[in-house]
Design an enzyme around this catalytic site. Structure first.
Site, PDB file in Angstrom:
ATOM      1  N   ARG A 189     -14.188  20.321  -1.956  1.00  7.94           N
ATOM      2  CA  ARG A 189     -14.000  19.377  -0.850  1.00  7.94           C
ATOM      3  C   ARG A 189     -12.547  19.423  -0.394  1.00  7.94           C
ATOM      4  NH1 ARG A 189     -14.586  12.744  -0.980  1.00  7.94           N
ATOM      5  NH2 ARG A 189     -14.063  12.417   1.223  1.00  7.94           N
ATOM      6  N   HIS A 190     -12.353  19.318   0.912  1.00  2.00           N
ATOM      7  CA  HIS A 190     -10.994  19.296   1.432  1.00  2.00           C
ATOM      8  C   HIS A 190     -10.218  18.085   0.899  1.00  2.00           C
ATOM      9  CE1 HIS A 190     -11.749  15.913   4.164  1.00  2.00           C
ATOM     10  NE2 HIS A 190     -12.888  16.505   4.511  1.00  2.00           N
ATOM     11  N   THR A 229     -16.152  11.009   9.427  1.00  2.00           N
ATOM     12  CA  THR A 229     -15.385  12.067  10.085  1.00  2.00           C
ATOM     13  C   THR A 229     -16.232  13.321  10.155  1.00  2.00           C
ATOM     14  OG1 THR A 229     -13.474  11.174   8.896  1.00  2.00           O
ATOM     15  CG2 THR A 229     -13.133  13.179  10.186  1.00  2.00           C
ATOM     16  N   ARG A 257      -9.042  20.550   8.420  1.00  2.00           N
ATOM     17  CA  ARG A 257      -8.856  20.023   7.065  1.00  2.00           C
ATOM     18  C   ARG A 257      -9.437  20.965   6.014  1.00  2.00           C
ATOM     19  NH1 ARG A 257     -12.482  17.182  10.145  1.00  2.00           N
ATOM     20  NH2 ARG A 257     -14.484  16.507   9.273  1.00  2.00           N
ATOM     21  N   GLU A 282     -18.938  19.402   8.494  1.00  2.00           N
ATOM     22  CA  GLU A 282     -19.412  18.088   8.068  1.00  2.00           C
ATOM     23  C   GLU A 282     -20.580  17.635   8.933  1.00  2.00           C
ATOM     24  OE1 GLU A 282     -20.181  16.181   5.921  1.00  2.00           O
ATOM     25  OE2 GLU A 282     -18.425  14.986   5.349  1.00  2.00           O
ATOM     26  N   TRP A 283     -21.368  16.724   8.391  1.00  2.00           N
ATOM     27  CA  TRP A 283     -22.485  16.120   9.124  1.00  2.00           C
ATOM     28  C   TRP A 283     -21.988  15.663  10.492  1.00  2.00           C
ATOM     29  CZ3 TRP A 283     -27.098  14.933   6.119  1.00  2.00           C
ATOM     30  CH2 TRP A 283     -28.137  14.399   6.876  1.00  2.00           C
ATOM     31  N   TYR A 287     -21.841  13.090  12.995  1.00  2.00           N
ATOM     32  CA  TYR A 287     -22.119  11.662  12.995  1.00  2.00           C
ATOM     33  C   TYR A 287     -22.434  11.101  14.368  1.00  2.00           C
ATOM     34  CZ  TYR A 287     -20.565  11.551   8.150  1.00  2.00           C
ATOM     35  OH  TYR A 287     -20.458  11.760   6.801  1.00  2.00           O
ATOM     36  N   ARG A 305     -22.461  17.533  -0.749  1.00  2.00           N
ATOM     37  CA  ARG A 305     -23.475  16.892  -1.572  1.00  2.00           C
ATOM     38  C   ARG A 305     -24.870  17.291  -1.097  1.00  2.00           C
ATOM     39  NH1 ARG A 305     -21.638  10.891  -1.249  1.00  2.00           N
ATOM     40  NH2 ARG A 305     -20.120  11.676   0.265  1.00  2.00           N
TER      41      ARG A 305
END
Length: 232
Positions: free
Chosen positions: A15-16, A28, A72, A100-101, A103, A183
């Site tokens: 993970r960043h 984020t 990141r 990332e997801w 959002y 995850r």
């Protein structure tokens, strides 16, 4: 460690490091943020302890790196491997498949704000609260969309590692990405649906390890604990 474990290819997930929004608990996704000074130090510490010749994550044993295009994550990869990356000759794939997801309308919000919004919109009530793994995001990504892209990465990694299940050419893989999507990646690696309840934590700058039982490509697993390599 046992000889067969030492021979089995591994997948390292990283993970960043910390960002200002992560520190504040804000969701984020596509927002492109730099690491904070603490986030940089988190990655540097991880690199100093775990990354290097004969260490847990040995660049000489890497066959491929998958990294999110967000700054990141890119900064984290550079902090982990730095100058070793160019000399290792490892193929690097920068891909939205490990971003990332998305959002959507929830970007920048904290969980309590998201849940209040959804109650106001009639999507949830007091007995049902928002869960990204089940509900996805308004204006953003669904669990089905996230599953589809993660499965593409899992399949690509299996293709890379299949010829090296009992040693031979080094075939470790590194995935540098984000807390939620990593995850989700673990869930899909194990063949579980994203919404299956399995609480996991992955701190900023943390390293997780996935592999296979019994040197068998059909038995994906995660390492609850990994022994540190013994220096000769």
């Amino acid at each position: 460690m046992a000889d067969n474990e030492a021979l089995t290819p591994r997948v390292f997930i990283v993970r960043h490091g910390e960002t200002e929004w992560a520190k504040a608990g804000r969701q984020t996704g596509k927002t492109d943020l730099d690491l904070t000074p603490l986030g940089v130090k988190q990655v540097q510490t991880t690199a100093s302890v775990f990354v290097g010749t004969a260490k847990l994550l040995d660049p000489a044993k890497l066959a491929h790196i998958f990294v999110s295009p967000r700054k990141r994550a890119q900064q984290t990869l550079q902090g982990l491997l730095g100058g070793e990356l160019a000399g290792a000759g490892v193929e690097v794939t920068t891909t939205e498949d490990v971003a990332e997801w998305d959002y959507g309308d929830y970007e920048g919000m904290v969980v309590s704000e998201i849940r209040a919004r959804r109650r106001k919109n009639g999507l949830d009530d007091e007995g049902r609260v928002w869960n990204v793994w089940r509900d996805g995001c308004e204006g953003g990504e669904t669990k089905e969309e996230a599953t589809e892209r993660l499965d593409k990465v899992v399949s690509a990694i299996r293709d890379i590692q299949r010829p090296s299940m009992k040693g031979g050419r080094p075939a470790d893989v590194l995935v540098v990405a984000h807390g939620v999507i990593l995850r989700g990646f673990v869930m899909r690696w194990l063949g579980y649906p994203l919404e299956m309840p399995l609480n996991m934590m992955l701190a900023p700058g943390a390293v997780g390890i996935l592999s296979y039982k019994n040197n068998n490509i059909e038995e994906p697993a995660f390492n609850v604990g990994m022994a540190i390599p013994i220096m000769d």
